[in-house]
Scaffold this motif. Sequence first.
Motif, PDB file in Angstrom:
ATOM      1  N   LYS A  42      43.439  97.454 103.125  1.00  0.00           N
ATOM      2  CA  LYS A  42      43.720  96.406 102.137  1.00  0.00           C
ATOM      3  C   LYS A  42      45.057  95.704 102.406  1.00  0.00           C
ATOM      4  O   LYS A  42      45.847  95.466 101.503  1.00  0.00           O
ATOM      5  CB  LYS A  42      43.662  96.971 100.713  1.00  0.00           C
ATOM      6  N   GLY A  43      45.282  95.379 103.688  1.00  0.00           N
ATOM      7  CA  GLY A  43      46.513  94.706 104.082  1.00  0.00           C
ATOM      8  C   GLY A  43      46.381  93.200 104.079  1.00  0.00           C
ATOM      9  O   GLY A  43      45.284  92.655 103.992  1.00  0.00           O
ATOM     10  N   GLU A  77      61.784  77.379 113.723  1.00  0.00           N
ATOM     11  CA  GLU A  77      62.750  76.947 112.706  1.00  0.00           C
ATOM     12  C   GLU A  77      62.700  77.897 111.526  1.00  0.00           C
ATOM     13  O   GLU A  77      61.644  78.472 111.222  1.00  0.00           O
ATOM     14  CB  GLU A  77      62.403  75.538 112.201  1.00  0.00           C
ATOM     15  N   ARG A  78      63.860  78.048 110.853  1.00  0.00           N
ATOM     16  CA  ARG A  78      63.983  78.876 109.650  1.00  0.00           C
ATOM     17  C   ARG A  78      64.892  78.145 108.673  1.00  0.00           C
ATOM     18  O   ARG A  78      65.871  77.532 109.099  1.00  0.00           O
ATOM     19  CB  ARG A  78      64.655  80.214 109.960  1.00  0.00           C
ATOM     20  N   SER A  79      64.588  78.251 107.374  1.00  0.00           N
ATOM     21  CA  SER A  79      65.494  77.657 106.391  1.00  0.00           C
ATOM     22  C   SER A  79      65.331  78.334 105.040  1.00  0.00           C
ATOM     23  O   SER A  79      64.282  78.893 104.725  1.00  0.00           O
ATOM     24  CB  SER A  79      65.253  76.147 106.264  1.00  0.00           C
ATOM     25  N   GLY A  80      66.396  78.256 104.255  1.00  0.00           N
ATOM     26  CA  GLY A  80      66.401  78.823 102.916  1.00  0.00           C
ATOM     27  C   GLY A  80      66.349  80.336 102.940  1.00  0.00           C
ATOM     28  O   GLY A  80      66.082  80.949 103.963  1.00  0.00           O
ATOM     29  N   LYS A  81      66.625  80.934 101.814  1.00  0.00           N
ATOM     30  CA  LYS A  81      66.557  82.394 101.681  1.00  0.00           C
ATOM     31  C   LYS A  81      65.776  82.721 100.413  1.00  0.00           C
ATOM     32  O   LYS A  81      65.855  82.014  99.422  1.00  0.00           O
ATOM     33  CB  LYS A  81      67.958  83.015 101.577  1.00  0.00           C
ATOM     34  N   VAL A  82      65.021  83.798 100.492  1.00  0.00           N
ATOM     35  CA  VAL A  82      64.248  84.255  99.343  1.00  0.00           C
ATOM     36  C   VAL A  82      64.114  85.772  99.463  1.00  0.00           C
ATOM     37  O   VAL A  82      64.114  86.313 100.574  1.00  0.00           O
ATOM     38  CB  VAL A  82      62.861  83.553  99.288  1.00  0.00           C
ATOM     39  N   THR A  83      64.011  86.444  98.335  1.00  0.00           N
ATOM     40  CA  THR A  83      63.836  87.894  98.342  1.00  0.00           C
ATOM     41  C   THR A  83      62.430  88.218  97.873  1.00  0.00           C
ATOM     42  O   THR A  83      61.983  87.705  96.846  1.00  0.00           O
ATOM     43  CB  THR A  83      64.883  88.574  97.430  1.00  0.00           C
ATOM     44  N   TRP A  84      61.737  89.054  98.640  1.00  0.00           N
ATOM     45  CA  TRP A  84      60.364  89.455  98.346  1.00  0.00           C
ATOM     46  C   TRP A  84      60.294  90.967  98.190  1.00  0.00           C
ATOM     47  O   TRP A  84      60.989  91.699  98.883  1.00  0.00           O
ATOM     48  CB  TRP A  84      59.433  89.087  99.496  1.00  0.00           C
ATOM     49  N   GLU A  85      59.403  91.414  97.340  1.00  0.00           N
ATOM     50  CA  GLU A  85      59.044  92.825  97.284  1.00  0.00           C
ATOM     51  C   GLU A  85      58.090  93.036  98.450  1.00  0.00           C
ATOM     52  O   GLU A  85      57.078  92.354  98.557  1.00  0.00           O
ATOM     53  CB  GLU A  85      58.348  93.137  95.944  1.00  0.00           C
ATOM     54  N   GLU A  86      58.441  93.947  99.344  1.00  0.00           N
ATOM     55  CA  GLU A  86      57.695  94.065 100.590  1.00  0.00           C
ATOM     56  C   GLU A  86      57.238  95.498 100.829  1.00  0.00           C
ATOM     57  O   GLU A  86      57.938  96.445 100.512  1.00  0.00           O
ATOM     58  CB  GLU A  86      58.597  93.595 101.740  1.00  0.00           C
ATOM     59  N   GLY A  87      56.057  95.619 101.406  1.00  0.00           N
ATOM     60  CA  GLY A  87      55.518  96.906 101.812  1.00  0.00           C
ATOM     61  C   GLY A  87      54.935  96.750 103.209  1.00  0.00           C
ATOM     62  O   GLY A  87      54.989  95.668 103.801  1.00  0.00           O
TER      63      GLY A  87
END
Length: 168
Positions: A42-43, A77-87
């Motif tokens: 279930k990934g 390319e990369r931009s902005g920052k965000v925090t995610w709950e990750e597994g």
Amino acid sequence: MARDIVIWPHKVLTSATKPVTDFGPALEKLLEEMAESMKEAKGIGIAANQVGEALRMAWVGREDGTFFEIINPEVLERSGKVTWEEGCLSVPDEWHKVERYEKVKVRYQDKTGQWHEVAAEGKLAHVFQHEIDHLDGHVFVDHLSSLKRTLIQERMKKLQKMLKRKKD
């Protein structure tokens, strides 16, 4: 047929993968096995090294529940920052907040060898970064403090031993 998912800190997960050069039937078969493994677990994505193959390829899940393969990907390319709950399928039952880029532009090949570029944001950008990290020999716990990483590593080593006993 689905393959077993490798548990971190297995060496195949901590080493960079090799570029895919053969776009023949063996690639198609591995992609099918990876997809089955991901669906069973279930990934929302899976990298080849998570099933023991040190090749630069992965499945990436879209928010609509569909998936597509990325082969030899690179982040342009990369931009902005965000925090995610990750597994992670290779670090089962562990969920932690990880800082990622909010938007990415990725170049990759599909299973026929055709090149594509995709600008992604939100959850898709997150999945791209998670899977490409795998291909570079990193898991999401590498983004955590050394204390958290050590505690998780101890739990995963216990899980590896338990799974090995179960198999034997």
